[in-house]
Enzyme design. Structure first.
Site, mmCIF file in Angstrom:
data_model
loop_
_atom_site.group_PDB
_atom_site.id
_atom_site.type_symbol
_atom_site.label_atom_id
_atom_site.label_comp_id
_atom_site.label_asym_id
_atom_site.label_seq_id
_atom_site.Cartn_x
_atom_site.Cartn_y
_atom_site.Cartn_z
ATOM 1 N N HIS A 184 -2.599 -0.435 7.637
ATOM 2 C CA HIS A 184 -3.977 -0.759 7.181
ATOM 3 C C HIS A 184 -4.792 0.714 6.610
ATOM 4 O O HIS A 184 -4.492 1.701 7.187
ATOM 5 C CB HIS A 184 -5.283 -1.202 8.208
ATOM 6 C CG HIS A 184 -4.502 -2.472 8.790
ATOM 7 N ND1 HIS A 184 -4.872 -3.525 7.937
ATOM 8 C CD2 HIS A 184 -3.866 -2.977 10.039
ATOM 9 C CE1 HIS A 184 -4.515 -4.772 8.632
ATOM 10 N NE2 HIS A 184 -3.548 -4.152 9.689
ATOM 11 N N TYR A 202 -11.601 1.981 0.693
ATOM 12 C CA TYR A 202 -10.129 2.211 0.493
ATOM 13 C C TYR A 202 -9.594 3.299 -0.590
ATOM 14 O O TYR A 202 -8.060 3.191 -0.948
ATOM 15 C CB TYR A 202 -9.841 0.733 -0.290
ATOM 16 C CG TYR A 202 -10.249 -0.613 0.497
ATOM 17 C CD1 TYR A 202 -9.631 -0.634 1.692
ATOM 18 C CD2 TYR A 202 -11.176 -1.387 0.100
ATOM 19 C CE1 TYR A 202 -9.997 -1.791 2.751
ATOM 20 C CE2 TYR A 202 -11.404 -2.542 1.200
ATOM 21 C CZ TYR A 202 -10.940 -2.605 2.367
ATOM 22 O OH TYR A 202 -11.366 -3.643 3.111
HETATM 23 O O1 CA2 Z 1 -7.521 -1.662 5.313
HETATM 24 C C1 CA2 Z 1 -7.108 -2.365 5.193
HETATM 25 O O2 CA2 Z 1 -6.095 -1.997 4.491
HETATM 26 C C2 CA2 Z 1 -7.409 -3.735 5.208
HETATM 27 O O3 CA2 Z 1 -5.982 -4.421 5.535
HETATM 28 C C3 CA2 Z 1 -7.833 -4.160 3.923
HETATM 29 C C4 CA2 Z 1 -8.223 -5.586 3.616
HETATM 30 C C5 CA2 Z 1 -9.208 -6.029 4.839
HETATM 31 O O4 CA2 Z 1 -9.685 -7.365 4.639
HETATM 32 C C6 CA2 Z 1 -8.631 -5.634 6.146
HETATM 33 O O5 CA2 Z 1 -9.608 -5.763 7.051
HETATM 34 C C7 CA2 Z 1 -8.134 -4.023 6.343
HETATM 35 C C8 CA2 Z 1 -9.025 -5.892 2.473
HETATM 36 C C9 CA2 Z 1 -8.086 -5.599 1.231
HETATM 37 C C10 CA2 Z 1 -9.004 -5.806 0.103
HETATM 38 O O6 CA2 Z 1 -9.042 -4.740 -0.580
HETATM 39 C C11 CA2 Z 1 -9.662 -4.318 -1.582
HETATM 40 C C12 CA2 Z 1 -9.553 -3.033 -2.225
HETATM 41 C C13 CA2 Z 1 -10.461 -2.810 -3.143
HETATM 42 C C14 CA2 Z 1 -11.682 -3.363 -3.347
HETATM 43 C C15 CA2 Z 1 -11.959 -4.830 -2.714
HETATM 44 C C16 CA2 Z 1 -10.951 -5.116 -1.717
#
Ligand code: CA2
Length: 153
Positions: A106, A31
């Site tokens: 995303h 991310y």
């Molecule tokens: O890629 C993306 O932006 C997502 O929407 C992010 C979601 C995931 O469930 C989708 O499949 C794709 C997860 C958000 C959680 O973000 C975090 C960031 C840093 C550390 C842990 C989680």
């Protein structure tokens, strides 16, 4: 006077769903290293340059996101629904229910990840979907929102 000018600008509602408050603190390989505050600060600046008024909510609560969609006076929504992308008929119904154009963002390329991330309950109703661009995806969505609003007027 400046307040009056600002308040007449079209509003874009930016929503970030569950766990996106962890950006920059965990999983930087997926991310990125920037915090959500850092990303959103940049988007406020970009919005002003585009002639948009940005309002942002990050929430880990599906209900809070839905209530915000119901209450908004924005003209366009930009949303990263987080994990709700893959589970929430209710979030889809809220966006369809208010009949506002929305762009789905995303950070990661969900199609290159686990199979359960390949399906989105929102994408077929979105005006556009941006995946895998990192934070640039939000900027591109704002530009698309500005264009949508120009086309409406
Ligand atoms: O890629 C993306 O932006 C997502 O929407 C992010 C979601 C995931 O469930 C989708 O499949 C794709 C997860 C958000 C959680 O973000 C975090 C960031 C840093 C550390 C842990 C989680």
């Amino acid at each position: 006077m400046a307040t009056r000018v600002l308040s007449t600008l079209p509003k874009v509602l930016l929503l970030n769903g569950p766990n996106l408050n962890l950006l920059g603190r965990r999983e930087p390989g997926i991310y990125g290293a920037r915090s959500l505050d850092d990303v959103v600060d940049g988007l406020y600046e970009e919005s002003a340059l585009l002639g948009l008024r940005l309002e942002h909510l990050q929430s880990n609560s599906e209900a809070a996101l839905i209530d915000c969609i119901h209450a908004t006076d924005a003209s366009v929504v930009v949303i990263n629904p987080g994990g709700l992308t893959h589970t929430s008929v209710a979030l889809r119904d809220a966006l369809v229910g208010v009949a506002l154009p929305f762009f789905e963002v995303h950070l990661s390329n969900i199609h290159a990840r686990e199979p359960f991330r390949h399906h989105s309950y929102l994408s077929d109703k979105a005006s556009g979907v941006l995946v895998g661009f990192g934070p640039l995806g939000y900027s591109l969505a704002l530009r698309a929102a500005a264009q949508t609003l120009q086309e409406q007027n």
